[in-house]
Structure formats: C-alpha cells, structure tokens
Design a protein around this motif. Structure first.
Motif, PDB file in Angstrom:
ATOM      1  N   ARG A  45       0.838  -1.207   0.000  1.00  0.00           N
ATOM      2  CA  ARG A  45       0.000   0.000   0.000  1.00  0.00           C
ATOM      3  C   ARG A  45       0.870   1.254   0.000  1.00  0.00           C
ATOM      4  O   ARG A  45       0.573   2.234  -0.696  1.00  0.00           O
ATOM      5  CB  ARG A  45      -0.928  -0.003   1.212  1.00  0.00           C
ATOM      6  N   PHE A  46       1.942   1.254   0.781  1.00  0.00           N
ATOM      7  CA  PHE A  46       2.875   2.375   0.805  1.00  0.00           C
ATOM      8  C   PHE A  46       3.473   2.589  -0.578  1.00  0.00           C
ATOM      9  O   PHE A  46       3.550   3.714  -1.064  1.00  0.00           O
ATOM     10  CB  PHE A  46       3.984   2.115   1.835  1.00  0.00           C
ATOM     11  N   LEU A  47       3.902   1.501  -1.218  1.00  0.00           N
ATOM     12  CA  LEU A  47       4.465   1.608  -2.561  1.00  0.00           C
ATOM     13  C   LEU A  47       3.434   2.114  -3.562  1.00  0.00           C
ATOM     14  O   LEU A  47       3.759   2.891  -4.456  1.00  0.00           O
ATOM     15  CB  LEU A  47       5.021   0.256  -3.010  1.00  0.00           C
ATOM     16  N   GLU A  48       2.187   1.696  -3.397  1.00  0.00           N
ATOM     17  CA  GLU A  48       1.129   2.147  -4.300  1.00  0.00           C
ATOM     18  C   GLU A  48       0.896   3.649  -4.175  1.00  0.00           C
ATOM     19  O   GLU A  48       0.738   4.355  -5.162  1.00  0.00           O
ATOM     20  CB  GLU A  48      -0.169   1.402  -4.008  1.00  0.00           C
ATOM     21  N   VAL A  49       0.903   4.153  -2.957  1.00  0.00           N
ATOM     22  CA  VAL A  49       0.602   5.569  -2.723  1.00  0.00           C
ATOM     23  C   VAL A  49       1.798   6.458  -3.051  1.00  0.00           C
ATOM     24  O   VAL A  49       1.642   7.496  -3.691  1.00  0.00           O
ATOM     25  CB  VAL A  49       0.151   5.789  -1.261  1.00  0.00           C
ATOM     26  N   TYR A  50       2.990   6.058  -2.625  1.00  0.00           N
ATOM     27  CA  TYR A  50       4.138   6.953  -2.721  1.00  0.00           C
ATOM     28  C   TYR A  50       5.103   6.658  -3.878  1.00  0.00           C
ATOM     29  O   TYR A  50       5.877   7.532  -4.259  1.00  0.00           O
ATOM     30  CB  TYR A  50       4.916   6.953  -1.406  1.00  0.00           C
ATOM     31  N   ALA A  51       5.092   5.448  -4.418  1.00  0.00           N
ATOM     32  CA  ALA A  51       6.020   5.133  -5.505  1.00  0.00           C
ATOM     33  C   ALA A  51       5.316   5.156  -6.857  1.00  0.00           C
ATOM     34  O   ALA A  51       5.657   5.963  -7.715  1.00  0.00           O
ATOM     35  CB  ALA A  51       6.671   3.776  -5.270  1.00  0.00           C
ATOM     36  N   SER A  52       4.332   4.282  -7.028  1.00  0.00           N
ATOM     37  CA  SER A  52       3.640   4.190  -8.306  1.00  0.00           C
ATOM     38  C   SER A  52       2.306   3.480  -8.111  1.00  0.00           C
ATOM     39  O   SER A  52       2.242   2.465  -7.411  1.00  0.00           O
ATOM     40  CB  SER A  52       4.483   3.409  -9.308  1.00  0.00           C
ATOM     41  N   TRP A  55       1.695  -0.534  -8.371  1.00  0.00           N
ATOM     42  CA  TRP A  55       1.796  -1.500  -7.285  1.00  0.00           C
ATOM     43  C   TRP A  55       0.421  -1.956  -6.812  1.00  0.00           C
ATOM     44  O   TRP A  55       0.284  -2.992  -6.174  1.00  0.00           O
ATOM     45  CB  TRP A  55       2.573  -0.919  -6.109  1.00  0.00           C
TER      46      TRP A  55
END
Length: 74
Positions: A45-52, A55
């Motif tokens: 979820r962190f990667l989805e919100v802050y990276a791309s 995810w």
C-alpha cells in the motif's frame, strides 16, 4: 476484498514456511504469520501511494477499486 486477499495469502505462505522449516514459535506462530500478512499489505500500500499506482495490481486493483471518501466521491 481488496484489503483482505493479500494479507491472507501472505499469512498462509508464512505459516506454511514456518511449519515446514521446523521453526517452532509456540503459541506465537499464528500471531507472527498474521503480522507478516498485514505488514506485507502495508508495504504494498505504501508503494502504491508513494512510488507508483502500478503497485496496486498486487492488491487487486482490477478486482475492486480503491475506496473514495469525502466530498468528491462518486
């Protein structure tokens, strides 16, 4: 569905790996497996919100979309 499938799969995998490798955590084995499942969800979820947003496919974006809250929710 979106928030339960990934933690469930990770929990099952961690539990099976702990049991087959002979790691004995006693009564804490289920707690460790469940914690790993939700930690896995938090990381994705962190990667989805802050990276791309790509995810999000791991979380099941194609199955169910992210919930929308607030004034501009459709």
């Amino acid at each position: 569905m979106r928030t339960t499938l990934l933690p469930l799969v990770v929990t099952l995998i961690v539990d099976v790996v702990l049991r087959t490798t002979g790691v004995d955590l006693g009564g804490y084995q289920t707690l460790v497996a469940a914690g790993a499942g939700y930690a896995g969800y938090a990381v994705v979820r962190f990667l989805e919100v802050y990276a791309s947003p790509k995810w999000g496919y791991i979380l099941g974006v194609g199955v169910a979309s992210e919930p929308k809250y607030g004034k501009y929710a459709e």
